[in-house]
Design an enzyme around this catalytic site. Sequence first.
Site, PDB file in Angstrom:
ATOM      1  CB  ILE A  50      16.656  36.904  35.369  1.00 54.40           C
ATOM      2  CG1 ILE A  50      15.175  36.663  35.114  1.00 54.40           C
ATOM      3  CG2 ILE A  50      17.343  37.550  34.180  1.00 54.40           C
ATOM      4  CD1 ILE A  50      14.367  37.940  34.969  1.00 54.40           C
ATOM      5  CG  ASN A 107       8.047  23.757  30.735  1.00 53.96           C
ATOM      6  OD1 ASN A 107       8.208  22.580  31.025  1.00 53.96           O
ATOM      7  ND2 ASN A 107       8.493  24.737  31.500  1.00 53.96           N
ATOM      8  CB  VAL A 123       8.399  33.055  27.764  1.00 55.52           C
ATOM      9  CG1 VAL A 123       8.703  34.035  26.643  1.00 55.52           C
ATOM     10  CG2 VAL A 123       8.702  33.674  29.125  1.00 55.52           C
ATOM     11  CG  HIS A 182      11.984  29.095  26.929  1.00 52.60           C
ATOM     12  ND1 HIS A 182      10.691  29.387  26.530  1.00 52.60           N
ATOM     13  CD2 HIS A 182      11.912  28.824  28.242  1.00 52.60           C
ATOM     14  CE1 HIS A 182       9.874  29.294  27.569  1.00 52.60           C
ATOM     15  NE2 HIS A 182      10.593  28.940  28.625  1.00 52.60           N
ATOM     16  CG  HIS A 233      14.343  25.904  31.215  1.00 52.97           C
ATOM     17  ND1 HIS A 233      14.333  27.006  32.044  1.00 52.97           N
ATOM     18  CD2 HIS A 233      13.142  25.880  30.586  1.00 52.97           C
ATOM     19  CE1 HIS A 233      13.171  27.619  31.927  1.00 52.97           C
ATOM     20  NE2 HIS A 233      12.428  26.963  31.058  1.00 52.97           N
TER      21      HIS A 233
END
Length: 123
Positions: free
Chosen positions: A37, A94, A103, A107, A109
């Site tokens: 987002i 990360n 978060v 995840h 990217h």
Amino acid sequence: MASKSYDPNNVFARILRGEIPNKTVLETEHVLAFHDIQPLAPIHILVIPKGAYVDMDDFTANASDTEITALFRTVGDIARQVGAAEPGYRIISNCGAAARQDVPHLHIHILGGHDLGRMVKPD
């Protein structure tokens, strides 16, 4: 080996439960990929496992071989699907506070769409 402490109310867990909308790129049995987002490049897609894994360390220590394969295969599939494979793209995950993981759900990217430059030097 037990998983790290996982916060079931983190933003990605809420996205997986359908509590927060997302712009899905691809969803499989084990993985969800969606547009970031707050993109940092023309192509900026997040790829997350559906399992409750805090970071890459937790994931590689505790996920099944099927989940690990699905995550990494999906990263490559997405890069090709969105046209990032040529001329190239960057993947970043990360892991922990020192890496500025925001978060606490693993995840990856996928960044691309223009020349991303060199990796940054530490402060």
